[in-house]
Design a protein around this motif. Sequence first.
Motif, PDB file in Angstrom:
ATOM      1  N   GLU A 186      -8.735   9.674   1.186  1.00  0.00           N
ATOM      2  CA  GLU A 186      -7.274   9.748   1.273  1.00  0.00           C
ATOM      3  C   GLU A 186      -6.909   9.734   2.759  1.00  0.00           C
ATOM      4  O   GLU A 186      -7.229  10.671   3.490  1.00  0.00           O
ATOM      5  CB  GLU A 186      -6.808  11.039   0.597  1.00  0.00           C
ATOM      6  N   VAL A 187      -6.281   8.662   3.195  1.00  0.00           N
ATOM      7  CA  VAL A 187      -5.998   8.455   4.619  1.00  0.00           C
ATOM      8  C   VAL A 187      -4.525   8.742   4.877  1.00  0.00           C
ATOM      9  O   VAL A 187      -3.649   8.040   4.354  1.00  0.00           O
ATOM     10  CB  VAL A 187      -6.336   7.006   5.035  1.00  0.00           C
ATOM     11  N   LEU A 188      -4.241   9.774   5.664  1.00  0.00           N
ATOM     12  CA  LEU A 188      -2.847  10.122   5.963  1.00  0.00           C
ATOM     13  C   LEU A 188      -2.362   9.290   7.142  1.00  0.00           C
ATOM     14  O   LEU A 188      -2.938   9.352   8.233  1.00  0.00           O
ATOM     15  CB  LEU A 188      -2.751  11.623   6.276  1.00  0.00           C
ATOM     16  N   LEU A 189      -1.330   8.480   6.919  1.00  0.00           N
ATOM     17  CA  LEU A 189      -0.670   7.695   7.975  1.00  0.00           C
ATOM     18  C   LEU A 189      -1.615   6.761   8.722  1.00  0.00           C
ATOM     19  O   LEU A 189      -1.463   6.525   9.923  1.00  0.00           O
ATOM     20  CB  LEU A 189       0.050   8.635   8.954  1.00  0.00           C
ATOM     21  N   GLY A 190      -2.573   6.188   8.016  1.00  0.00           N
ATOM     22  CA  GLY A 190      -3.404   5.125   8.567  1.00  0.00           C
ATOM     23  C   GLY A 190      -4.305   5.566   9.707  1.00  0.00           C
ATOM     24  O   GLY A 190      -4.639   6.742   9.846  1.00  0.00           O
ATOM     25  N   GLY A 191      -4.716   4.588  10.497  1.00  0.00           N
ATOM     26  CA  GLY A 191      -5.520   4.889  11.688  1.00  0.00           C
ATOM     27  C   GLY A 191      -7.015   4.923  11.457  1.00  0.00           C
ATOM     28  O   GLY A 191      -7.776   5.174  12.380  1.00  0.00           O
ATOM     29  N   LEU A 192      -7.447   4.641  10.208  1.00  0.00           N
ATOM     30  CA  LEU A 192      -8.889   4.681   9.924  1.00  0.00           C
ATOM     31  C   LEU A 192      -9.552   3.372  10.346  1.00  0.00           C
ATOM     32  O   LEU A 192      -9.043   2.296  10.058  1.00  0.00           O
ATOM     33  CB  LEU A 192      -9.123   4.917   8.422  1.00  0.00           C
ATOM     34  N   ARG A 193     -10.670   3.476  11.059  1.00  0.00           N
ATOM     35  CA  ARG A 193     -11.505   2.318  11.313  1.00  0.00           C
ATOM     36  C   ARG A 193     -12.935   2.716  10.977  1.00  0.00           C
ATOM     37  O   ARG A 193     -13.395   3.791  11.377  1.00  0.00           O
ATOM     38  CB  ARG A 193     -11.385   1.872  12.766  1.00  0.00           C
ATOM     39  N   HIS A 248       5.562   2.285   4.360  1.00  0.00           N
ATOM     40  CA  HIS A 248       6.237   3.429   3.765  1.00  0.00           C
ATOM     41  C   HIS A 248       5.210   4.264   3.015  1.00  0.00           C
ATOM     42  O   HIS A 248       4.088   3.811   2.799  1.00  0.00           O
ATOM     43  CB  HIS A 248       7.411   3.015   2.876  1.00  0.00           C
ATOM     44  N   GLY A 249       5.609   5.473   2.638  1.00  0.00           N
ATOM     45  CA  GLY A 249       4.630   6.369   2.026  1.00  0.00           C
ATOM     46  C   GLY A 249       3.773   7.031   3.090  1.00  0.00           C
ATOM     47  O   GLY A 249       3.928   6.785   4.296  1.00  0.00           O
ATOM     48  N   LEU A 250       2.904   7.924   2.641  1.00  0.00           N
ATOM     49  CA  LEU A 250       2.109   8.746   3.553  1.00  0.00           C
ATOM     50  C   LEU A 250       0.611   8.514   3.430  1.00  0.00           C
ATOM     51  O   LEU A 250      -0.111   8.553   4.415  1.00  0.00           O
ATOM     52  CB  LEU A 250       2.363  10.235   3.266  1.00  0.00           C
ATOM     53  N   ARG A 251       0.135   8.311   2.191  1.00  0.00           N
ATOM     54  CA  ARG A 251      -1.304   8.405   1.936  1.00  0.00           C
ATOM     55  C   ARG A 251      -1.843   7.116   1.329  1.00  0.00           C
ATOM     56  O   ARG A 251      -1.396   6.690   0.256  1.00  0.00           O
ATOM     57  CB  ARG A 251      -1.586   9.593   1.002  1.00  0.00           C
ATOM     58  N   THR A 252      -2.817   6.516   2.031  1.00  0.00           N
ATOM     59  CA  THR A 252      -3.481   5.310   1.572  1.00  0.00           C
ATOM     60  C   THR A 252      -4.868   5.709   1.063  1.00  0.00           C
ATOM     61  O   THR A 252      -5.528   6.554   1.660  1.00  0.00           O
ATOM     62  CB  THR A 252      -3.603   4.312   2.745  1.00  0.00           C
ATOM     63  N   TYR A 253      -5.276   5.115  -0.044  1.00  0.00           N
ATOM     64  CA  TYR A 253      -6.577   5.461  -0.647  1.00  0.00           C
ATOM     65  C   TYR A 253      -7.560   4.319  -0.465  1.00  0.00           C
ATOM     66  O   TYR A 253      -7.247   3.171  -0.771  1.00  0.00           O
ATOM     67  CB  TYR A 253      -6.402   5.800  -2.139  1.00  0.00           C
TER      68      TYR A 253
END
Lengths: 288, 208
Positions: free
Chosen positions: A55-62, A108-113
Amino acid sequence: MSLVVKALGPLALVEDLGRPGYGHLGVCPSGAADRASHRLANTLVGNAEDAATVEVLLGGLRASVTTEAVIALTGAPAAVNVAGRPVAFGEAVHVRAGDDIAVGAPTHGLRTYLAVRGGFAVAPVLGSRSSDPTTGLGPAPVTVGDELPFGDDTAGDVPGVDAGTAFVRSGDLLLRAVWGPRDHWFTDEARTAFTAKAWEVSAEGDRVGVRLLGSALERSRVGELASEGLVRGAIQVPANGQPIVFLADHPTTGGYPVIAVIRDEDVDHLAQARPGTRVRFVCERRTL
Amino acid sequence: MTFELRPVGERAFLIDLTDAQERRRVDAALRRTSIDGVVEQVAAATTVLVRCTDPDAVAGVAAAVRALDLTEEAHGNEATSDVVELRVRYDGEDLDWVAEHLGIDADEVVSRHTGQLWTVEFAGFMPGFGYLIGSDGGLTVPRRESPRTRIPAGSVALAGDFTGLYPRSSPGGWQLIGTSDVDLWNADRTPPALLVPGTRVRFVEEDR
């Protein structure tokens, strides 16, 4: 066979569908904040619905994968690049060993899975791989350098087209709820105002709960409520009259009256609502 | 015994009882009788929350709860033999407010807290948190009007007739009277919680 984390945004957590059954020990179920998006990510890669996702809050994952893999991203829609090229959101994507996966900030939204075929096989605690940062149960929040191993939590082949659609809403929300168990602690005017007026999602929110801003709800009775059990979606009203809606990592008991409880699938939408989002409630009465 | 069943959303309900003794009896009977469709039960002061697998299961579970055999006395919460001593620094932010609310001074709050035997009535809120009831009373205070967004781990607090200790920092609405360094929850310990229902506790003031 793992995901190697190279960069992070504000917060990334491993989540599944939680650890129900331990409420009498003060252990809340936890699990993905937006259950529908978590399930969809798993469905897209042919996983069991309770396989662990990130569960990734507000992106930024690499991150990169050490082997060939199938991934899918759902929830808060964001630009996703694999090996520097944009890929589809909300669809299964094949990635090669060594490919870099970059998840941008959601529109939009907060959490990307992020799901990977097989799920993430971190060590379970009390039967679940869900991270609950408030209580410290489950895996620690994801940090740079982590290697999240792939599991074998599949439910079949990777499905073809039309496995599902991403549906995180933008704009105002209308949430369906059931009155009670303590709506009789409030005045008729407060109950009318609760559903007639719009509430605003405040900046004070996390996986425990979200405070709503609006005109204070007045109680019809004085005195204290003895602590009682809570569920995800419970709308608790402290003495100041400003409601708090509990999300996945809610306390198992609380001592302020709960005026209504949001339907499970609608809690998913609130878990994606940014501060400033306007929320209205439509409540039905049920009897047992 | 009469009780009310109150819906808690679509897939749970509260069994609303009149006192702790009735709650113990219903909680024990429900735990003895495994009812299909129950995910978990959460006992609290005078209620038991019953969570069900799905909305369609609720009516059947409610009917089974109404049919529970409640003739058997609950054996829960029998005092364990040992009394756990917990050291507390009475330095809480709300100590003076509590004293003023009760019309006593802060020293008297401390001596009432240390001067009685407390028993864990039920567990809840968060892992390792126990709700303790005192043998003598005299420390009943309301919760704060608005909960704090962060209470430090180890905080010793009062609300209603209960005292409790926060195992980890968390939001909370209780009145803070002190701090303790005790390890309340350790997942590697059996049981992980120090304060399980029935545990008796005496608070000891640490030198200020």
